[in-house]
Design a protein around this motif. Sequence first.
Motif, mmCIF file in Angstrom:
data_model
loop_
_atom_site.group_PDB
_atom_site.id
_atom_site.type_symbol
_atom_site.label_atom_id
_atom_site.label_comp_id
_atom_site.label_asym_id
_atom_site.label_seq_id
_atom_site.Cartn_x
_atom_site.Cartn_y
_atom_site.Cartn_z
ATOM 1 N N LEU A 30 43.447 30.446 42.327
ATOM 2 C CA LEU A 30 43.524 31.115 40.966
ATOM 3 C C LEU A 30 44.907 30.808 40.174
ATOM 4 N N ALA A 36 48.779 35.469 36.591
ATOM 5 C CA ALA A 36 47.702 36.424 36.592
ATOM 6 C C ALA A 36 48.190 37.855 36.927
ATOM 7 N N CYS A 37 47.591 38.796 36.281
ATOM 8 C CA CYS A 37 47.869 40.029 36.904
ATOM 9 C C CYS A 37 46.927 40.522 38.047
ATOM 10 N N THR A 38 47.024 41.669 38.767
ATOM 11 C CA THR A 38 46.482 42.063 39.912
ATOM 12 C C THR A 38 44.925 42.226 39.351
ATOM 13 N N CYS A 39 44.868 42.913 38.074
ATOM 14 C CA CYS A 39 43.349 43.171 37.466
ATOM 15 C C CYS A 39 42.582 42.026 37.372
ATOM 16 N N HIS A 40 43.269 41.094 37.016
ATOM 17 C CA HIS A 40 42.597 39.752 36.800
ATOM 18 C C HIS A 40 42.148 39.205 38.011
ATOM 19 N N LEU A 41 42.995 39.021 39.062
ATOM 20 C CA LEU A 41 42.712 38.608 40.487
ATOM 21 C C LEU A 41 41.637 39.526 40.985
ATOM 22 N N THR A 43 39.317 41.139 39.461
ATOM 23 C CA THR A 43 38.001 40.715 38.992
ATOM 24 C C THR A 43 37.629 39.278 39.260
ATOM 25 N N ASP A 44 38.204 38.364 39.467
ATOM 26 C CA ASP A 44 38.166 36.944 39.957
ATOM 27 C C ASP A 44 37.754 36.664 41.352
ATOM 28 N N THR A 45 38.323 37.595 42.117
ATOM 29 C CA THR A 45 37.728 37.529 43.698
ATOM 30 C C THR A 45 36.823 38.458 44.008
ATOM 31 N N GLN A 49 41.463 46.348 44.885
ATOM 32 C CA GLN A 49 42.501 46.209 44.509
ATOM 33 C C GLN A 49 43.583 46.187 45.574
ATOM 34 N N TYR A 75 52.757 40.560 36.486
ATOM 35 C CA TYR A 75 51.850 38.886 36.707
ATOM 36 C C TYR A 75 52.608 38.255 37.824
#
Length: 107
Positions: A30, A36-41, A43-45, A49, A75
């Motif tokens: 990814l 990417a920030c943790t919130c994106h990761l 969501t993506d995975t 958290q 990020y």
Amino acid sequence: MSFNQPVLISAEVDVIRVLADPLRAQLVELLANGPACTCHLVTDTGAKQPTVSHHLKALKDAGLVVAEPRGRFTYYRLLPDPLERSAAALAALAEQARTNANQLREC
């Protein structure tokens, strides 16, 4: 991750061992698409958290990612150099295996 085991590829960063975890490998894939920030990761995975943060810390400690604070968010950016060095080491092993494929050792 046990640090008492021999390093597989590089004394600097044991990329193979760090990426043996499927979630860490997914995070690296990814992050190859950009920071990417943790919130994106999360969501993506689909991972929780705390789990994502734990694995990002492992990747950061291994020197594979850097954290970059931006306002309220942090990020994470993938560093290509350790991956390139490990890829070169694997390519050298493959070439060595190819070169020595018919070199049978006597019993």
